[in-house]
Design an enzyme around this catalytic site. Sequence first.
Site, short mmCIF file in Angstrom:
data_model
loop_
_atom_site.label_atom_id
_atom_site.label_comp_id
_atom_site.label_asym_id
_atom_site.label_seq_id
_atom_site.Cartn_x
_atom_site.Cartn_y
_atom_site.Cartn_z
N TYR A 107 11.53 8.61 1.48
CA TYR A 107 11.38 7.88 0.32
C TYR A 107 11.99 8.13 -1.17
O TYR A 107 11.64 7.28 -2.10
CB TYR A 107 9.58 7.56 -0.13
CG TYR A 107 8.93 6.92 1.10
CD1 TYR A 107 9.16 5.55 1.40
CD2 TYR A 107 8.08 7.53 1.82
CE1 TYR A 107 8.75 5.25 2.75
CE2 TYR A 107 7.38 7.28 2.91
CZ TYR A 107 7.72 6.07 3.47
OH TYR A 107 7.06 5.53 4.33
N ASP B 293 1.14 -15.20 7.35
CA ASP B 293 0.82 -16.55 7.07
C ASP B 293 0.97 -16.98 5.85
O ASP B 293 1.26 -18.12 5.50
CB ASP B 293 -0.60 -16.74 7.61
CG ASP B 293 -0.86 -16.71 9.02
OD1 ASP B 293 0.04 -16.76 9.89
OD2 ASP B 293 -2.02 -16.49 9.65
N GLU C 47 13.17 -9.07 2.08
CA GLU C 47 12.34 -8.14 2.71
C GLU C 47 12.91 -6.75 2.33
O GLU C 47 14.06 -6.33 2.53
CB GLU C 47 12.10 -8.15 4.11
CG GLU C 47 10.96 -7.09 4.80
CD GLU C 47 10.69 -7.11 6.07
OE1 GLU C 47 11.26 -8.10 6.80
OE2 GLU C 47 10.28 -6.13 6.68
N HIS D 5 12.70 -2.31 2.33
CA HIS D 5 12.23 -0.77 2.64
C HIS D 5 13.06 -0.06 2.12
O HIS D 5 14.26 0.04 2.41
CB HIS D 5 11.83 -0.86 4.24
CG HIS D 5 11.13 -1.91 4.85
ND1 HIS D 5 9.71 -2.00 4.74
CD2 HIS D 5 11.26 -3.03 5.76
CE1 HIS D 5 9.30 -3.13 5.16
NE2 HIS D 5 10.11 -3.79 5.82
N ARG E 187 6.94 0.66 13.56
CA ARG E 187 7.69 0.12 12.25
C ARG E 187 8.89 -1.07 12.47
O ARG E 187 9.34 -1.16 11.77
CB ARG E 187 8.06 1.28 11.76
CG ARG E 187 7.05 2.26 10.96
CD ARG E 187 7.54 3.24 10.16
NE ARG E 187 6.75 4.60 10.02
CZ ARG E 187 5.67 4.61 9.43
NH1 ARG E 187 5.59 3.93 8.26
NH2 ARG E 187 5.03 5.74 9.39
N ARG F 280 5.15 10.88 -1.85
CA ARG F 280 5.39 10.69 -0.51
C ARG F 280 6.76 11.49 -0.07
O ARG F 280 7.41 11.89 -0.55
CB ARG F 280 5.46 9.19 -0.26
CG ARG F 280 4.32 8.61 -0.71
CD ARG F 280 4.54 7.05 -0.10
NE ARG F 280 4.06 6.74 1.46
CZ ARG F 280 4.24 5.67 1.85
NH1 ARG F 280 4.51 4.47 1.18
NH2 ARG F 280 4.10 5.43 3.29
N PRO G 9 0.87 -1.28 0.09
CA PRO G 9 -0.13 0.08 0.06
C PRO G 9 0.80 1.39 0.04
O PRO G 9 1.89 1.21 0.70
CB PRO G 9 -0.90 -0.03 1.40
CG PRO G 9 -0.08 -1.07 2.12
CD PRO G 9 0.68 -2.03 1.18
N ASN G 10 0.33 2.20 -0.85
CA ASN G 10 0.66 3.58 -0.99
C ASN G 10 2.10 3.70 -1.69
O ASN G 10 2.52 4.71 -2.02
CB ASN G 10 1.08 4.42 0.64
CG ASN G 10 -0.36 4.45 1.16
OD1 ASN G 10 -1.24 5.04 0.64
ND2 ASN G 10 -0.46 3.89 2.42
N ALA H 89 3.01 -0.64 5.02
CA ALA H 89 2.61 -0.67 6.31
C ALA H 89 2.11 -1.98 6.72
O ALA H 89 1.96 -2.25 7.92
CB ALA H 89 1.46 0.42 6.41
N HIS I 7 3.98 -4.29 8.96
CA HIS I 7 3.80 -4.08 10.37
C HIS I 7 2.56 -4.71 11.07
O HIS I 7 2.32 -4.69 12.35
CB HIS I 7 4.17 -2.66 10.95
CG HIS I 7 5.18 -1.84 10.33
ND1 HIS I 7 6.65 -2.39 10.25
CD2 HIS I 7 5.06 -0.94 9.33
CE1 HIS I 7 7.20 -1.73 9.44
NE2 HIS I 7 6.40 -0.76 8.75
N SER J 61 12.89 3.20 3.30
CA SER J 61 13.33 4.19 4.80
C SER J 61 14.01 2.98 5.35
O SER J 61 13.73 2.02 5.45
CB SER J 61 12.20 4.66 5.11
OG SER J 61 11.26 3.90 5.78
N ARG K 147 12.76 4.92 12.78
CA ARG K 147 11.36 5.72 12.98
C ARG K 147 10.69 5.07 14.07
O ARG K 147 11.12 4.66 14.89
CB ARG K 147 10.60 5.22 11.42
CG ARG K 147 11.57 5.83 10.19
CD ARG K 147 10.96 5.63 8.84
NE ARG K 147 9.81 6.39 8.73
CZ ARG K 147 8.78 6.28 7.90
NH1 ARG K 147 8.91 5.46 7.04
NH2 ARG K 147 7.93 7.24 7.81
N ASN L 245 8.29 -5.54 -0.72
CA ASN L 245 8.04 -4.24 0.30
C ASN L 245 6.78 -4.05 0.55
O ASN L 245 5.74 -3.57 -0.40
CB ASN L 245 8.51 -2.85 -0.31
CG ASN L 245 8.51 -1.57 0.61
OD1 ASN L 245 7.76 -1.88 1.56
ND2 ASN L 245 9.17 -0.65 0.39
C1 DQA Z 1 8.11 1.19 3.92
C2 DQA Z 1 8.26 1.49 5.43
C3 DQA Z 1 6.91 1.38 6.05
O1 DQA Z 1 6.79 1.48 7.64
C4 DQA Z 1 5.83 2.28 5.40
O2 DQA Z 1 4.62 2.03 5.89
C5 DQA Z 1 5.75 2.36 4.06
C6 DQA Z 1 7.25 2.17 3.24
C7 DQA Z 1 9.51 1.62 3.12
O3 DQA Z 1 9.61 1.49 2.03
O4 DQA Z 1 10.26 2.23 3.91
O5 DQA Z 1 4.66 2.53 3.27
O6 DQA Z 1 7.93 -0.21 3.69
#
Ligand code: DQA
Length: 146
Positions: free
Chosen positions: A24, A89, A100, A102, A113, A19, A11-12, A79, A82, A104, A109, A76
């Site tokens: 980011y 699962d 995995e 990320h 997170r 952002r 998401p996002n 959110a 977390h 950031s 943070r 990635n």
């Molecule tokens: C993220 C870090 C997450 O905490 C956040 O909710 C994101 C992006 C990152 O790429 O740094 O949406 O996964």
Amino acid sequence: MPKRILCLNGPNLNLLGARPSQHYGQLSLPELEQKLIQEACGLEIELICRQSNHEGQLLDWLHASMNDGTQGLMINAGAYTHTSLALGDALEVLTYPIIEVHLSNVYAREAIRHHSYVAPHSSGQITGLGPLGYQLALRALNQLLS
Ligand code: DQA
């Protein structure tokens, strides 16, 4: 035969570029994916890039990846990393290597997170290196699969 690797963004992440750039950077998701696909080509990797804001869609793609020849995953989960026990699962069942990613540094943070439902099922985690993290994940998967 090229290796088939899935790059899943949650998401996002479709809003990259809009952002907060201190977390980011400025690259958009299509730009990031384009660079990654280019790099993948040189490594003889077929990279499938997908993004969704919907938890169930991410799960459906993960389930489908069990039967479509996928050999590795970089994820990635935004959110959902977390919050989503369901995501954990789904990852638990996968038999191929998972990295995995990320953009950031999640450990620099808010405390919420710092917990990841992805990490227990991953071979490794790359956090805080921006788009470079995706490139490193691709290289790591390539080596893990050789
Ligand atoms: C993220 C870090 C997450 O905490 C956040 O909710 C994101 C992006 C990152 O790429 O740094 O949406 O996964």
